[in-house]
Design a protein around this motif. Structure first.
Motif, PDB file in Angstrom:
ATOM      1  N   MET A  48     -17.085  18.213 -40.616  1.00 26.21           N
ATOM      2  CA  MET A  48     -16.420  19.185 -39.753  1.00 26.21           C
ATOM      3  C   MET A  48     -16.119  18.580 -38.385  1.00 26.21           C
ATOM      4  N   LEU A  49     -17.099  17.896 -37.820  1.00 26.58           N
ATOM      5  CA  LEU A  49     -16.923  17.310 -36.486  1.00 26.58           C
ATOM      6  C   LEU A  49     -15.862  16.213 -36.488  1.00 26.58           C
ATOM      7  N   LEU A  50     -15.746  15.492 -37.591  1.00 26.67           N
ATOM      8  CA  LEU A  50     -14.726  14.445 -37.681  1.00 26.67           C
ATOM      9  C   LEU A  50     -13.311  15.026 -37.657  1.00 26.67           C
ATOM     10  N   SER A  51     -13.171  16.274 -38.064  1.00 28.29           N
ATOM     11  CA  SER A  51     -11.841  16.898 -38.080  1.00 28.29           C
ATOM     12  C   SER A  51     -11.463  17.511 -36.733  1.00 28.29           C
ATOM     13  N   ILE A  52     -12.451  17.728 -35.870  1.00 32.36           N
ATOM     14  CA  ILE A  52     -12.180  18.407 -34.598  1.00 32.36           C
ATOM     15  C   ILE A  52     -11.254  17.616 -33.672  1.00 32.36           C
ATOM     16  N   PRO A  53     -11.402  16.287 -33.538  1.00 33.92           N
ATOM     17  CA  PRO A  53     -10.462  15.553 -32.670  1.00 33.92           C
ATOM     18  C   PRO A  53      -9.001  15.758 -33.058  1.00 33.92           C
ATOM     19  N   PHE A  54      -8.719  15.913 -34.346  1.00 36.04           N
ATOM     20  CA  PHE A  54      -7.345  16.163 -34.783  1.00 36.04           C
ATOM     21  C   PHE A  54      -6.867  17.525 -34.279  1.00 36.04           C
ATOM     22  N   ARG A  55      -7.756  18.503 -34.344  1.00 34.61           N
ATOM     23  CA  ARG A  55      -7.408  19.833 -33.836  1.00 34.61           C
ATOM     24  C   ARG A  55      -7.198  19.798 -32.325  1.00 34.61           C
TER      25      ARG A  55
END
Length: 262
Positions: A48-55
């Motif tokens: 989940m945290l790995l996807s946050i920078p994209f958001r």
């Protein structure tokens, strides 16, 4: 702005919690059932945290630069994370509530089954249908709310909402009854009894569900029913905020470190 703040807090706090919890687990080398589930939560939160920078990149620039598949995957991860986390939380509550004991091999087996079903069944099916029924701008992302009126989306949303609310309500009532019974039994020295402390700590997971997951699902019902009236996209904004709130469960590791739930 609210979305950016929520995701930054989640990214920073979640990353810190995962690092500290990983270090603590490595030192303790415990192989209990609860520890195995927490390790799986660590892995899940990491995705989940790995996807946050994209958001964050999209919400800051308002332009998606990572391709259409990455957009769909990033959007899907938040839902996969939420419901899988919910399953793990409920597993911890049930194990402690009914004092269930499993051998390590059994625990590893059913945890592996959860990951296999998620990776080989749910994720491919979700990505096969999610964001495919309409045409979207290549440089815009997280616009899949336009599909929310599709029959299969309405049915799946209501089913997930009903299951989560029902399970959470039942376990909350049972957990509170157990805590009250133990409080009466051990009063006034309740904190000196391991049994009471264990049940009180289990209630922490219900609180996370109530605070992080429940608002999104309650609002989701209203959003589905009133989507056609949302001409100024105000409801969409609220929906995104409640969705971002679900990711705050990644901060649970900081609570574990503090001893609130472990």
């Amino acid at each position: 702005t609210i979305l950016i703040i929520l995701y930054i807090i989640n990214l920073a706090g979640g990353t810190l919690g995962i690092i500290m919890m990983s270090h603590q687990l490595f030192q303790r080398r415990s192989q209990s059932v609860i520890t195995i589930i927490i390790i799986n939560l660590l892995v899940l939160h990491t995705f989940m945290l790995l996807s946050i920078p994209f958001r964050l990149s999209y919400y800051i620039l308002w332009e998606w630069k990572f391709g259409w598949f990455a957009c769909r995957l990033t959007s899907a991860i938040i839902y996969l994370h939420m419901y899988t986390t919910f399953v793990f939380y409920m597993a911890i509550i049930i194990i402690r509530l009914f004092r269930l004991e499993f051998r390590k091999c059994y625990t590893t087996t059913w945890m592996g089954a959860v990951w296999l079903v998620g990776a080989l069944v749910i994720t491919p099916v979700l990505l096969s249908y999610y964001g495919t029924s309409k045409t979207y701008h290549p440089y815009k992302c997280f616009q899949f709310h336009r599909e929310i009126q599709e029959p299969y989306m309405v049915i799946s949303n209501y089913c997930l909402i009903g299951i989560l609310v029902a399970v959470c309500a039942v376990l909350t009532i049972i957990q509170l009854m157990v805590i009250c019974r133990l409080a009466v039994k051990y009063w006034p020295d309740i904190n000196s009894h391991v049994e009471f402390r264990a049940q009180a700590k289990s209630f922490f997971f219900i609180l996370i569900t109530l605070v992080c997951f429940m608002p999104h699902h309650v609002f989701r019902v209203y959003y589905i029913q009133n989507y056609h009236l949302d001409k100024d996209h105000r409801l969409l904004t609220y929906n995104e905020i409640f969705l971002a709130l679900t990711t705050m469960c990644c901060l649970d590791m900081l609570c574990f470190i503090a001893g609130a739930a472990h």
